[in-house]
Motif scaffolding. Structure first.
Motif, PDB file in Angstrom:
ATOM      1  N   ASP A   1      16.634 -47.451 -18.964  1.00  0.00           N
ATOM      2  CA  ASP A   1      15.956 -48.805 -18.585  1.00  0.00           C
ATOM      3  C   ASP A   1      15.147 -48.987 -19.704  1.00  0.00           C
ATOM      4  OD1 ASP A   1      17.707 -49.033 -16.302  1.00  0.00           O
ATOM      5  OD2 ASP A   1      15.915 -47.855 -15.131  1.00  0.00           O
ATOM      6  N   ASP A   2      13.721 -49.136 -19.541  1.00  0.00           N
ATOM      7  CA  ASP A   2      12.620 -49.540 -20.332  1.00  0.00           C
ATOM      8  C   ASP A   2      11.959 -48.063 -20.877  1.00  0.00           C
ATOM      9  OD1 ASP A   2      11.102 -51.282 -22.137  1.00  0.00           O
ATOM     10  OD2 ASP A   2       9.676 -51.119 -20.596  1.00  0.00           O
ATOM     11  N   ALA A   3      12.289 -47.130 -20.321  1.00  0.00           N
ATOM     12  CA  ALA A   3      11.636 -45.888 -20.615  1.00  0.00           C
ATOM     13  C   ALA A   3      12.468 -45.047 -21.722  1.00  0.00           C
ATOM     14  CB  ALA A   3      11.177 -45.058 -19.329  1.00  0.00           C
ATOM     15  N   VAL A   4      11.653 -44.574 -22.726  1.00  0.00           N
ATOM     16  CA  VAL A   4      12.278 -43.420 -23.622  1.00  0.00           C
ATOM     17  C   VAL A   4      11.859 -42.177 -23.387  1.00  0.00           C
ATOM     18  CG1 VAL A   4      12.759 -43.182 -26.288  1.00  0.00           C
ATOM     19  CG2 VAL A   4      12.319 -45.566 -25.192  1.00  0.00           C
ATOM     20  N   PHE A   5      12.441 -41.319 -23.202  1.00  0.00           N
ATOM     21  CA  PHE A   5      12.257 -39.863 -23.071  1.00  0.00           C
ATOM     22  C   PHE A   5      12.447 -39.011 -23.972  1.00  0.00           C
ATOM     23  CE2 PHE A   5      13.642 -41.656 -19.032  1.00  0.00           C
ATOM     24  CZ  PHE A   5      12.728 -41.194 -18.085  1.00  0.00           C
ATOM     25  N   HIS A   6      11.248 -38.650 -24.814  1.00  0.00           N
ATOM     26  CA  HIS A   6      11.440 -37.804 -26.191  1.00  0.00           C
ATOM     27  C   HIS A   6      11.166 -36.386 -25.886  1.00  0.00           C
ATOM     28  CE1 HIS A   6      10.921 -41.564 -28.268  1.00  0.00           C
ATOM     29  NE2 HIS A   6       9.975 -42.018 -27.526  1.00  0.00           N
ATOM     30  N   THR A   7      11.770 -35.632 -26.466  1.00  0.00           N
ATOM     31  CA  THR A   7      11.582 -34.082 -26.322  1.00  0.00           C
ATOM     32  C   THR A   7      11.453 -33.571 -27.697  1.00  0.00           C
ATOM     33  OG1 THR A   7      14.001 -33.689 -26.351  1.00  0.00           O
ATOM     34  CG2 THR A   7      12.923 -33.819 -24.304  1.00  0.00           C
ATOM     35  N   LEU A   8      10.584 -32.424 -27.774  1.00  0.00           N
ATOM     36  CA  LEU A   8      10.037 -32.173 -29.137  1.00  0.00           C
ATOM     37  C   LEU A   8       9.677 -30.508 -29.011  1.00  0.00           C
ATOM     38  CD1 LEU A   8       9.595 -33.029 -32.282  1.00  0.00           C
ATOM     39  CD2 LEU A   8       7.251 -33.483 -31.510  1.00  0.00           C
ATOM     40  N   HIS A   9      10.347 -29.746 -29.889  1.00  0.00           N
ATOM     41  CA  HIS A   9       9.895 -28.323 -29.688  1.00  0.00           C
ATOM     42  C   HIS A   9       9.479 -27.958 -31.193  1.00  0.00           C
ATOM     43  CE1 HIS A   9      12.849 -27.404 -26.107  1.00  0.00           C
ATOM     44  NE2 HIS A   9      12.390 -28.930 -26.234  1.00  0.00           N
ATOM     45  N   CYS A  10       8.388 -27.315 -31.240  1.00  0.00           N
ATOM     46  CA  CYS A  10       8.093 -27.002 -32.741  1.00  0.00           C
ATOM     47  C   CYS A  10       7.284 -25.833 -32.740  1.00  0.00           C
ATOM     48  CB  CYS A  10       6.961 -28.216 -33.202  1.00  0.00           C
ATOM     49  SG  CYS A  10       5.571 -28.355 -32.416  1.00  0.00           S
ATOM     50  N   LYS A  11       7.429 -24.936 -33.760  1.00  0.00           N
ATOM     51  CA  LYS A  11       6.588 -23.905 -34.082  1.00  0.00           C
ATOM     52  C   LYS A  11       5.487 -23.959 -34.898  1.00  0.00           C
ATOM     53  CE  LYS A  11       7.544 -19.033 -35.489  1.00  0.00           C
ATOM     54  NZ  LYS A  11       8.541 -18.221 -36.199  1.00  0.00           N
TER      55      LYS A  11
ATOM     56  N   MET B   1       4.068 -22.151 -25.516  1.00  0.00           N
ATOM     57  CA  MET B   1       4.659 -20.845 -25.088  1.00  0.00           C
ATOM     58  C   MET B   1       4.580 -19.769 -26.223  1.00  0.00           C
ATOM     59  SD  MET B   1       7.997 -21.801 -23.049  1.00  0.00           S
ATOM     60  CE  MET B   1       7.688 -22.764 -21.220  1.00  0.00           C
ATOM     61  N   GLY B   2       3.423 -19.219 -26.165  1.00  0.00           N
ATOM     62  CA  GLY B   2       3.199 -18.581 -27.703  1.00  0.00           C
ATOM     63  C   GLY B   2       3.125 -19.460 -28.675  1.00  0.00           C
ATOM     64  N   SER B   3       3.725 -19.177 -29.655  1.00  0.00           N
ATOM     65  CA  SER B   3       3.548 -20.027 -30.887  1.00  0.00           C
ATOM     66  C   SER B   3       4.544 -21.230 -30.792  1.00  0.00           C
ATOM     67  CB  SER B   3       3.941 -19.300 -32.268  1.00  0.00           C
ATOM     68  OG  SER B   3       5.320 -18.715 -32.160  1.00  0.00           O
ATOM     69  N   ILE B   4       5.275 -21.487 -29.769  1.00  0.00           N
ATOM     70  CA  ILE B   4       5.995 -22.590 -29.662  1.00  0.00           C
ATOM     71  C   ILE B   4       5.398 -23.466 -28.853  1.00  0.00           C
ATOM     72  CG2 ILE B   4       8.350 -23.505 -28.700  1.00  0.00           C
ATOM     73  CD1 ILE B   4       8.727 -21.608 -31.270  1.00  0.00           C
TER      74      ILE B   4
ATOM     75  N   ILE C   1       9.352 -28.408 -37.155  1.00  0.00           N
ATOM     76  CA  ILE C   1      10.297 -29.002 -35.655  1.00  0.00           C
ATOM     77  C   ILE C   1      11.528 -28.089 -35.635  1.00  0.00           C
ATOM     78  CG2 ILE C   1      11.212 -31.074 -34.939  1.00  0.00           C
ATOM     79  CD1 ILE C   1       8.149 -31.277 -35.345  1.00  0.00           C
ATOM     80  N   THR C   2      11.553 -27.723 -34.501  1.00  0.00           N
ATOM     81  CA  THR C   2      12.930 -26.888 -34.329  1.00  0.00           C
ATOM     82  C   THR C   2      13.663 -27.549 -33.528  1.00  0.00           C
ATOM     83  OG1 THR C   2      12.016 -25.769 -32.150  1.00  0.00           O
ATOM     84  CG2 THR C   2      11.737 -24.699 -34.371  1.00  0.00           C
ATOM     85  N   HIS C   3      13.497 -28.789 -32.816  1.00  0.00           N
ATOM     86  CA  HIS C   3      14.204 -29.600 -32.093  1.00  0.00           C
ATOM     87  C   HIS C   3      13.649 -30.591 -31.832  1.00  0.00           C
ATOM     88  CE1 HIS C   3      17.062 -31.147 -28.709  1.00  0.00           C
ATOM     89  NE2 HIS C   3      16.087 -31.454 -28.284  1.00  0.00           N
ATOM     90  N   ALA C   4      14.360 -31.950 -31.922  1.00  0.00           N
ATOM     91  CA  ALA C   4      13.754 -33.214 -31.700  1.00  0.00           C
ATOM     92  C   ALA C   4      14.972 -34.125 -31.035  1.00  0.00           C
ATOM     93  CB  ALA C   4      13.152 -33.848 -32.772  1.00  0.00           C
ATOM     94  N   GLY C   5      14.556 -34.887 -30.049  1.00  0.00           N
ATOM     95  CA  GLY C   5      15.659 -35.747 -29.422  1.00  0.00           C
ATOM     96  C   GLY C   5      15.166 -36.696 -28.395  1.00  0.00           C
TER      97      GLY C   5
END
Length: 190
Positions: A156-166, A114-117, A147-151
């Protein structure tokens, strides 16, 4: 005269102690009644106080177990719902949707520009959770992203990672290689 003064003082202290003890017993009786009134079955009013207290303790323990189960269920639902919302938000890479129902096919990555993000969604198994740190390292050290957000969330056995960066201003060719490079890294682990 002193002996009578001493007896009067002892008598007052004895009355004070009795009054204090009486007030304490009345307060405890009131608290017991309030506790028992909170139980779902009021038929236990005829049972002995220790039995009523045991029933209250068991009920509280049962409530604690139910709360923990509901918290775990909520956490799983929130993680799944959040991921589904993110996945259906209109990815620029629609063909790379993540299938969380088959842990054998993990890890998977989806990148939305999304643009520079960049919004990066990574699903790994517990044994591959190191990938998140490696992706952050590649983005920051090698590609100069901020990095502007990381979580993350574990279901169960799945790890959901979210990362937002500029992504810093760079030529479009270099920036367009970021998704390809990250996908290549993730696929090399498969």
């Amino acid at each position: 005269m002193e002996p009578s003064h001493s007896n009067t003082a002892q008598s007052r202290r004895s009355v004070d102690r009795k009054t204090i003890e009486k007030n304490r017993r009345m307060q405890m009786k009131s608290l017991y009644s309030e506790l028992i009134s909170l139980l779902p079955h009021h038929s236990s009013r005829t049972s002995a106080l220790p039995d009523q207290l045991d029933e209250a303790a068991n009920y509280i323990k049962k409530l604690q177990v139910n709360v923990e189960k509901k918290r775990e269920r909520k956490r799983k639902l929130v993680a799944t719902t959040t991921f589904e919302k993110l996945n259906s938000a209109g990815s620029s890479l629609a063909s790379s949707s993540v299938d969380v129902s088959v842990p054998k096919r993990l890890p998977k990555i989806e990148i939305q520009e999304m643009g520079s993000i960049l919004h990066i969604f990574l699903v790994t198994s517990l044994e591959h959770k190191f990938m998140f740190g490696e992706i952050i390292r590649v983005l920051t050290e090698e590609l100069g992203a901020e990095i502007t957000h990381a979580g993350y969330s574990i279901v169960d056995d799945a790890v959901f990672h979210t990362l937002h960066c500029k992504v810093e201003e760079c030529d479009y060719g270099a920036r367009s290689q970021i998704p390809e490079r990250l996908e290549k890294f993730v696929n090399s682990v498969n």
